[in-house]
Each structure stands twice: as structure tokens, then as C-alpha cells.
Design an enzyme around this catalytic site. Structure first.
Site, PDB file in Angstrom:
ATOM      1  N   HIS A   1      40.028  46.425  31.480  1.00  0.00           N
ATOM      2  CA  HIS A   1      40.269  46.165  32.900  1.00  0.00           C
ATOM      3  C   HIS A   1      41.681  46.565  33.271  1.00  0.00           C
ATOM      4  O   HIS A   1      42.618  46.379  32.492  1.00  0.00           O
ATOM      5  CB  HIS A   1      40.023  44.685  33.232  1.00  0.00           C
ATOM      6  CG  HIS A   1      38.586  44.369  33.414  1.00  0.00           C
ATOM      7  ND1 HIS A   1      37.992  44.277  34.648  1.00  0.00           N
ATOM      8  CD2 HIS A   1      37.603  44.168  32.511  1.00  0.00           C
ATOM      9  CE1 HIS A   1      36.718  44.024  34.493  1.00  0.00           C
ATOM     10  NE2 HIS A   1      36.445  43.953  33.207  1.00  0.00           N
TER      11      HIS A   1
ATOM     12  N   GLU B   1      37.104  47.119  44.808  1.00  0.00           N
ATOM     13  CA  GLU B   1      37.324  45.680  44.692  1.00  0.00           C
ATOM     14  C   GLU B   1      38.766  45.320  45.050  1.00  0.00           C
ATOM     15  O   GLU B   1      39.009  44.383  45.813  1.00  0.00           O
ATOM     16  CB  GLU B   1      36.972  45.212  43.270  1.00  0.00           C
ATOM     17  CG  GLU B   1      35.479  45.288  42.992  1.00  0.00           C
ATOM     18  CD  GLU B   1      35.109  45.385  41.519  1.00  0.00           C
ATOM     19  OE1 GLU B   1      33.898  45.508  41.235  1.00  0.00           O
ATOM     20  OE2 GLU B   1      36.005  45.364  40.656  1.00  0.00           O
ATOM     21  N   GLN B   2      39.722  46.072  44.510  1.00  0.00           N
ATOM     22  CA  GLN B   2      41.123  45.777  44.801  1.00  0.00           C
ATOM     23  C   GLN B   2      41.456  46.052  46.270  1.00  0.00           C
ATOM     24  O   GLN B   2      42.166  45.279  46.913  1.00  0.00           O
ATOM     25  CB  GLN B   2      42.047  46.555  43.865  1.00  0.00           C
ATOM     26  CG  GLN B   2      41.974  46.032  42.429  1.00  0.00           C
ATOM     27  CD  GLN B   2      43.129  46.485  41.563  1.00  0.00           C
ATOM     28  OE1 GLN B   2      44.220  46.756  42.042  1.00  0.00           O
ATOM     29  NE2 GLN B   2      42.882  46.549  40.261  1.00  0.00           N
TER      30      GLN B   2
ATOM     31  N   ILE C   1      42.507  38.967  34.848  1.00  0.00           N
ATOM     32  CA  ILE C   1      41.223  39.393  35.401  1.00  0.00           C
ATOM     33  C   ILE C   1      40.707  38.300  36.318  1.00  0.00           C
ATOM     34  O   ILE C   1      40.634  37.130  35.922  1.00  0.00           O
ATOM     35  CB  ILE C   1      40.194  39.680  34.282  1.00  0.00           C
ATOM     36  CG1 ILE C   1      40.716  40.787  33.366  1.00  0.00           C
ATOM     37  CG2 ILE C   1      38.835  40.057  34.883  1.00  0.00           C
ATOM     38  CD1 ILE C   1      39.921  40.943  32.090  1.00  0.00           C
TER      39      ILE C   1
ATOM     40  N   ALA D   1      37.685  38.008  39.677  1.00  0.00           N
ATOM     41  CA  ALA D   1      36.749  38.638  40.612  1.00  0.00           C
ATOM     42  C   ALA D   1      37.358  38.484  41.999  1.00  0.00           C
ATOM     43  O   ALA D   1      37.407  37.379  42.534  1.00  0.00           O
ATOM     44  CB  ALA D   1      35.378  37.978  40.526  1.00  0.00           C
ATOM     45  N   VAL D   2      37.859  39.571  42.552  1.00  0.00           N
ATOM     46  CA  VAL D   2      38.647  39.501  43.781  1.00  0.00           C
ATOM     47  C   VAL D   2      37.816  39.449  45.063  1.00  0.00           C
ATOM     48  O   VAL D   2      38.350  39.141  46.121  1.00  0.00           O
ATOM     49  CB  VAL D   2      39.673  40.661  43.875  1.00  0.00           C
ATOM     50  CG1 VAL D   2      40.657  40.603  42.728  1.00  0.00           C
ATOM     51  CG2 VAL D   2      38.979  42.010  43.936  1.00  0.00           C
TER      52      VAL D   2
END
Length: 166
Positions: free
Chosen positions: A63, A83-84, A116, A118-119
């Protein structure tokens, strides 16, 4: 019926740069028709959990840092980039970027793998708060937390790849 190669081709990147998870899930007989996000997730998580600690650590290390050098260089996987960006990590102020960089370095030095989370659905402030709280964890706590977050990221990715009506 989904083929082994088809499954690995479509879902091999769900666990970041770790297609062996999809391979093992398929080979263990966990992939069944009709293919659902929940079913694929259960099979892939079982494969991830049965992997050795060194293999799971490899998945964690695959990641990218949040808002790190790969993001700046435009070298994230498409999933990670989306995601970011969805959490606004591609639009940090210089001060915010400096804080993320310092936390990334401290976290990786302490734990041996990147932070890490989950954003999806989180703000920059949510992520920074979690970062600052989790850096106080023990390595064992954080390894388990990071693995749980990897599984959550995989679920979100699978849900985007296998819509409910698929």
C-alpha cells in the site's frame, strides 16, 4: 462460470499489488456463482487471513503512503488514486502535506509498513485524527488494525467492481 484467469485478471488488484490473494481464493474453491461482492470478499479475506504473517506484511507494505511520494509523482494504482482524491488528499495545503509526510515517516519507522485506512467517506481531518490516534498503538494492535483496513478497502473495491445487480 467465471474462469480462474478471468477472476484473477478482474480482481487480482483488489488487495493492493497482491494477486496471490485472488489466486488462492479461487483455488480454495471460495469463488462461486453467482459472483457477488460479498462472496468474493469472503473468499479473498479467508485467503488473506490464512496467508503467513510475512505475506500479510507484504500486502500491507504494497500500500502507498497517504498523500506520499507516489501520489505526488502520479504513480498510484488507479484505485488508490481515486480513493485518495475522494478524501481530498490530492488537494492538501503545504502545512497539511508536511503533517502527512511527518506522520507517514514516523508511522512507517515505528511499524514497518505504511498507515492504511479505508478513506472512502472520510475527510482529511478524520484521516489525520485516526493517524494521530493509531500511531500510539502497539505493533500487534496496529498490524491487526491495518489488516482489517485492508479487508475494508478490498470490500469497497469489490462493491465497485461487482454491482449488486451483476
Amino acid at each position: 462460470m467465471v474462469s480462474r484467469n478471468g477472476f484473477i485478471s478482474r480482481f487480482g488488484g483488489v488487495f493492493e499489488h497482491s494477486p496471490f490473494i485472488a489466486e488462492r481464493a479461487f483455488d480454495a474453491g471460495g469463488v462461486r456463482e453467482p459472483l457477488t461482492a460479498a462472496g468474493a470478499h469472503a473468499a479473498m479475506c479467508a485467503a488473506f487471513r490464512s496467508a503467513s504473517e510475512a505475506e500479510r506484511l507484504g500486502v500491507l507494505r504494497a500500500h502507498p503512503d497517504l498523500a506520499g511520494r507516489l501520489a505526488i509523482a502520479g504513480e498510484l494504482t488507479e484505485d488508490s488514486r481515486k480513493e485518495q482524491a475522494g478524501a481530498g488528499l490530492d488537494r492538501l495545503s503545504p502545512a497539511e502535506h508536511a503533517r502527512f509526510t511527518a506522520l507517514n515517516e514516523a508511522y512507517t519507522t515505528k511499524f514497518g509498513f505504511p498507515f492504511i485506512i479505508a478513506v472512502k467517506g472520510l475527510t482529511r481531518d478524520d484521516i489525520l485524527s485516526a493517524f494521530e490516534a493509531r500511531i500510539a498503538n502497539s505493533r500487534e494492535q496496529e498490524f491487526e488494525t491495518a489488516c482489517a483496513q485492508v479487508e475494508k478497502i478490498a470490500r469497497l473495491r469489490l462493491e465497485s467492481l461487482i454491482p449488486e445487480n451483476d
